[in-house]
Design a protein around this motif. Structure first.
Motif, PDB file in Angstrom:
ATOM      1  N   ASP A 213       0.633  -1.153  -0.034  1.00 24.46           N
ATOM      2  CA  ASP A 213      -0.310  -0.113  -0.013  1.00 24.46           C
ATOM      3  C   ASP A 213       0.701   1.263   0.242  1.00 24.46           C
ATOM      4  OD1 ASP A 213      -2.223  -1.398   0.240  1.00 24.46           O
ATOM      5  OD2 ASP A 213      -2.655  -1.371   2.477  1.00 24.46           O
ATOM      6  N   ASP A 214       1.886   1.365   1.059  1.00 22.44           N
ATOM      7  CA  ASP A 214       2.396   2.613   1.205  1.00 22.44           C
ATOM      8  C   ASP A 214       2.886   2.269   0.093  1.00 22.44           C
ATOM      9  OD1 ASP A 214       1.800   2.932   3.634  1.00 22.44           O
ATOM     10  OD2 ASP A 214       3.750   2.293   4.538  1.00 22.44           O
TER      11      ASP A 214
ATOM     12  N   PHE B 100       2.315   1.369  -3.610  1.00 23.84           N
ATOM     13  CA  PHE B 100       1.620   2.345  -4.585  1.00 23.84           C
ATOM     14  C   PHE B 100       0.821   3.621  -4.132  1.00 23.84           C
ATOM     15  CE2 PHE B 100      -3.142   2.258  -5.779  1.00 23.84           C
ATOM     16  CZ  PHE B 100      -3.195   1.822  -7.244  1.00 23.84           C
ATOM     17  N   VAL B 101       1.030   3.989  -2.827  1.00 26.52           N
ATOM     18  CA  VAL B 101       1.055   5.665  -3.511  1.00 26.52           C
ATOM     19  C   VAL B 101       1.898   6.304  -3.681  1.00 26.52           C
ATOM     20  CG1 VAL B 101       0.483   7.705  -0.974  1.00 26.52           C
ATOM     21  CG2 VAL B 101      -0.863   5.060  -0.794  1.00 26.52           C
ATOM     22  N   MET B 102       3.364   5.514  -3.272  1.00 28.56           N
ATOM     23  CA  MET B 102       5.054   6.790  -3.672  1.00 28.56           C
ATOM     24  C   MET B 102       4.895   6.665  -4.931  1.00 28.56           C
ATOM     25  SD  MET B 102       8.003   6.289  -4.870  1.00 28.56           S
ATOM     26  CE  MET B 102       8.189   4.510  -4.530  1.00 28.56           C
ATOM     27  N   VAL B 103       4.761   5.266  -5.876  1.00 25.70           N
ATOM     28  CA  VAL B 103       4.546   5.176  -7.028  1.00 25.70           C
ATOM     29  C   VAL B 103       3.759   6.882  -7.734  1.00 25.70           C
ATOM     30  CG1 VAL B 103       5.977   3.069  -7.287  1.00 25.70           C
ATOM     31  CG2 VAL B 103       2.811   3.343  -7.838  1.00 25.70           C
ATOM     32  N   PHE B 104       2.920   6.490  -7.039  1.00 26.08           N
ATOM     33  CA  PHE B 104       1.304   7.991  -7.754  1.00 26.08           C
ATOM     34  C   PHE B 104       1.672   9.539  -7.374  1.00 26.08           C
ATOM     35  CE2 PHE B 104      -0.730   3.611  -8.748  1.00 26.08           C
ATOM     36  CZ  PHE B 104      -0.835   4.000 -10.157  1.00 26.08           C
ATOM     37  N   GLN B 105       2.672   9.946  -5.791  1.00 24.17           N
ATOM     38  CA  GLN B 105       2.440  10.609  -5.580  1.00 24.17           C
ATOM     39  C   GLN B 105       3.315  11.916  -6.487  1.00 24.17           C
ATOM     40  OE1 GLN B 105       5.185  10.352  -2.217  1.00 24.17           O
ATOM     41  NE2 GLN B 105       5.365  12.613  -1.281  1.00 24.17           N
TER      42      GLN B 105
ATOM     43  N   LEU C  33      -8.887  15.168  -9.972  1.00 21.66           N
ATOM     44  CA  LEU C  33      -8.150  13.652  -9.858  1.00 21.66           C
ATOM     45  C   LEU C  33      -9.711  12.938  -9.112  1.00 21.66           C
ATOM     46  CD1 LEU C  33      -4.818  13.237  -8.371  1.00 21.66           C
ATOM     47  CD2 LEU C  33      -5.535  12.475 -10.485  1.00 21.66           C
ATOM     48  N   TRP C  34     -10.291  11.522 -10.100  1.00 18.31           N
ATOM     49  CA  TRP C  34     -11.331  10.780  -8.927  1.00 18.31           C
ATOM     50  C   TRP C  34     -10.698  10.150  -8.358  1.00 18.31           C
ATOM     51  CZ3 TRP C  34     -14.927   8.853 -13.873  1.00 18.31           C
ATOM     52  CH2 TRP C  34     -14.951   9.749 -14.811  1.00 18.31           C
ATOM     53  N   ASP C  35     -11.361  10.556  -7.282  1.00 15.21           N
ATOM     54  CA  ASP C  35     -11.140   9.393  -6.424  1.00 15.21           C
ATOM     55  C   ASP C  35     -11.171   7.773  -6.237  1.00 15.21           C
ATOM     56  OD1 ASP C  35     -11.532  11.711  -4.607  1.00 15.21           O
ATOM     57  OD2 ASP C  35     -13.845  11.293  -3.830  1.00 15.21           O
ATOM     58  N   THR C  36     -11.225   7.528  -7.377  1.00 17.00           N
ATOM     59  CA  THR C  36     -11.552   5.834  -8.177  1.00 17.00           C
ATOM     60  C   THR C  36      -9.847   5.994  -8.395  1.00 17.00           C
ATOM     61  OG1 THR C  36     -12.810   6.019  -9.387  1.00 17.00           O
ATOM     62  CG2 THR C  36     -13.953   5.347  -7.845  1.00 17.00           C
ATOM     63  N   TRP C  37      -8.814   5.189  -7.936  1.00 11.12           N
ATOM     64  CA  TRP C  37      -7.810   5.607  -8.551  1.00 11.12           C
ATOM     65  C   TRP C  37      -7.223   3.754  -8.019  1.00 11.12           C
ATOM     66  CZ3 TRP C  37      -2.908   5.556  -5.884  1.00 11.12           C
ATOM     67  CH2 TRP C  37      -2.850   6.403  -4.490  1.00 11.12           C
ATOM     68  N   THR C  38      -6.775   2.368  -9.014  1.00  5.80           N
ATOM     69  CA  THR C  38      -6.743   1.061  -9.023  1.00  5.80           C
ATOM     70  C   THR C  38      -5.453   1.130  -9.531  1.00  5.80           C
ATOM     71  OG1 THR C  38      -8.228   0.536 -10.400  1.00  5.80           O
ATOM     72  CG2 THR C  38      -8.917   1.115  -8.803  1.00  5.80           C
ATOM     73  N   VAL C  39      -5.222  -0.645  -9.191  1.00  4.83           N
ATOM     74  CA  VAL C  39      -3.755  -0.813 -10.018  1.00  4.83           C
ATOM     75  C   VAL C  39      -4.310  -0.754 -11.695  1.00  4.83           C
ATOM     76  CG1 VAL C  39      -2.863  -2.485  -8.313  1.00  4.83           C
ATOM     77  CG2 VAL C  39      -4.825  -3.157 -10.329  1.00  4.83           C
ATOM     78  N   ASP C  40      -5.351  -0.685 -11.663  1.00  8.22           N
ATOM     79  CA  ASP C  40      -5.861  -0.495 -13.397  1.00  8.22           C
ATOM     80  C   ASP C  40      -5.974   1.130 -13.639  1.00  8.22           C
ATOM     81  OD1 ASP C  40      -6.119  -3.295 -14.230  1.00  8.22           O
ATOM     82  OD2 ASP C  40      -8.196  -2.997 -12.635  1.00  8.22           O
ATOM     83  N   GLY C  41      -5.184   1.801 -12.734  1.00  4.63           N
ATOM     84  CA  GLY C  41      -5.705   3.442 -13.685  1.00  4.63           C
ATOM     85  C   GLY C  41      -5.847   4.727 -12.800  1.00  4.63           C
TER      86      GLY C  41
END
Length: 146
Positions: free
Chosen positions: A106-107, A109-114, A127-135
């Motif tokens: 989880d950490d 995952f957040v870091m690569v998007f930061q 940004l839409w609130d729904t972001w997942t491993v798919d985009g």
């Protein structure tokens, strides 16, 4: 790296130097740190698949991969936005399913998007609130001209 590390002078084509400078700026590193990072990563990528990695080398490789992944997401996002804006879109879905992000903690995952998410916010996108491993999806907010 310390000041006691050996120095090495090198000649670079102007275009390559500009690319390195741009990448260093994007990654918040000095020119020297960017060159060292990229050289070091190139050697880690040359590992023989049959060779066993020590835990220490594995952690280094994982760290570099996460930084690279963050850069891929950043570039893909702005390439997609630039392409879609030119044909009139105001919302942009960034597909990331091919990057296999579901194995990240989880950490991580957040870091690569930061970096990407912060830059989008700085530029005024939402940004839409729904972001997942798919985009994820970003959009230009509806603001009435003043």
């Amino acid at each position: 790296m310390s000041r006691e590390d050996p120095q090495f002078r090198i000649r670079l084509p102007a275009e390559l130097k500009e690319k390195i400078e741009e990448s260093a700026k994007d990654n918040n590193r000095s020119l020297n740190a960017e060159i060292v990072f990229r050289l070091d990563a190139s050697f880690l990528n040359e590992l023989n698949p049959d060779e066993l990695l020590s835990a220490e080398d594995a952690l280094l490789l994982v760290g570099k991969a996460k930084e690279e992944l963050s850069g891929i997401i950043f570039k893909r996002t702005f390439n997609e936005i630039n392409k879609k804006v030119r044909i009139g879109h105001t919302s942009f879905h960034i597909s990331l399913s091919d990057l296999e992000l579901d194995g990240l903690s989880d950490d991580d995952f957040v870091m690569v998007f930061q970096k990407t998410f912060q830059r989008l916010k700085d530029l005024g996108y939402t940004l839409w609130d729904t972001w997942t491993v798919d985009g994820f999806t970003a959009e230009i907010p509806n603001k009435k001209p003043t």
